[in-house]
Enzyme design. Structure first.
Site, PDB file in Angstrom:
ATOM      1  N   LYS A   1       0.798   4.066  -2.983  1.00 13.91           N
ATOM      2  CA  LYS A   1       0.402   5.455  -2.754  1.00 13.91           C
ATOM      3  C   LYS A   1       1.543   6.432  -3.010  1.00 13.91           C
ATOM      4  CE  LYS A   1      -3.909   4.729  -1.826  1.00 13.91           C
ATOM      5  NZ  LYS A   1      -4.964   5.189  -2.758  1.00 13.91           N
TER       6      LYS A   1
ATOM      7  N   TYR B   1       0.828  -1.201   0.000  1.00 13.40           N
ATOM      8  CA  TYR B   1       0.000   0.000   0.000  1.00 13.40           C
ATOM      9  C   TYR B   1       0.864   1.255   0.000  1.00 13.40           C
ATOM     10  CZ  TYR B   1      -3.951   3.028   1.290  1.00 13.40           C
ATOM     11  OH  TYR B   1      -4.916   4.005   1.315  1.00 13.40           O
TER      12      TYR B   1
END
Length: 254
Positions: free
Chosen positions: A162, A158
């Site tokens: 991002k 993640y």
């Protein structure tokens, strides 16, 4: 005429069946935009469409996996065909990882998170850009994350995705700044949504992240994130390009 300049404009919002995406779709509709609701879940997507229509707005849904080119093509074709073009793209859809540290991240977790959170926004933006370039204008807003600004907010997959979204935002801003295209991102902190975190609390990654308690502050409402997205997409932000706006109650300042 909408004070924000969205009246009659064509807007695509991904992950609009719930959470930040749903709040964003509703806000755009309130401002007079024609909204394309994109989501993997057909039931929740239709609920958003019905909520928009009940309030007197215009919306329709496209359901499917944004990692599939045919779904991406359907979204763009539907928005441009139904609404006469594409003015705003909100790349909001995303999933969490298991907070796994890199050594514990399996291929399946990595590939799924990167595909949904980074590859899918890339594919949809690539498909939308020709239509925006033809019109000489367009606003693209990404939902990044506090995990795109630091290494202590999520797992390896993640966090990498991002950070990638922030890099993609800045690249777009530079490449198309002279073509009327703006690309910006919000970096939400803790927000009340239905995003699921399937983490083993005793694993190395979750235990490390848990050692940073309280830094995120209060949990935001999805509508607060939606308000920031609308601002970045609006004419009021006409000279803002390549910005990453933390919407995190000061977490990024800690």
């Amino acid at each position: 005429m909408s004070s924000t300049g969205f009246a009659g404009r064509s807007v695509v919002v991904t992950g609009a069946g719930s959470g930040i995406g749903r709040a964003t779709a509703l806000r755009f509709a309130e401002e007079g935009a024609n909204v394309l609701v994109a989501d993997l879940n057909g039931e929740t997507a239709q609920r958003t469409v019905e909520a928009v229509r009940t309030a007197g707005g215009v919306a329709r849904a496209v359901v499917g996996d944004l990692g599939e080119q045919r779904v991406v093509d359907e979204i763009v074709a539907t928005a441009t065909g139904a609404y006469g073009g594409l003015d705003v793209l909100v790349n909001n859809a995303g999933i969490m990882d298991r907070m796994s540290a890199l050594a514990d991240t399996e291929d399946a977790e990595w590939e799924r998170v990167i595909r949904v959170n980074l590859t899918a926004p890339f594919m949809l933006t690539r498909a939308a850009l020709p239509h925006m370039l033809e019109r000489g204008r367009g606003a693209i807003v990404f939902t990044a994350s506090e995990a795109g600004l630091r290494g202590s907010a999520a797992g390896a997959a993640y966090t990498a995705a991002k950070h990638g979204i922030i890099g993609l935002t800045k690249s777009l801003a530079v490449m198309y700044r002279n073509n009327g295209i703006r690309a910006n991102a919000i970096a939400p902190g803790a927000t009340s949504t239905n995003i699921q975190v399937d983490a083993e609390t005793s694993a190395h990654g979750p235990s490390v992240i848990a050692s940073y308690p309280g830094l995120s502050g209060r949990v935001a409402d999805a509508a607060e994130q939606a308000a920031a997205i609308l601002f970045l997409a609006s004419d009021a932000a006409g000279n803002i390009n390549g910005a990453v706006l933390p919407v995190d109650n000061g977490w990024s300042a800690v």
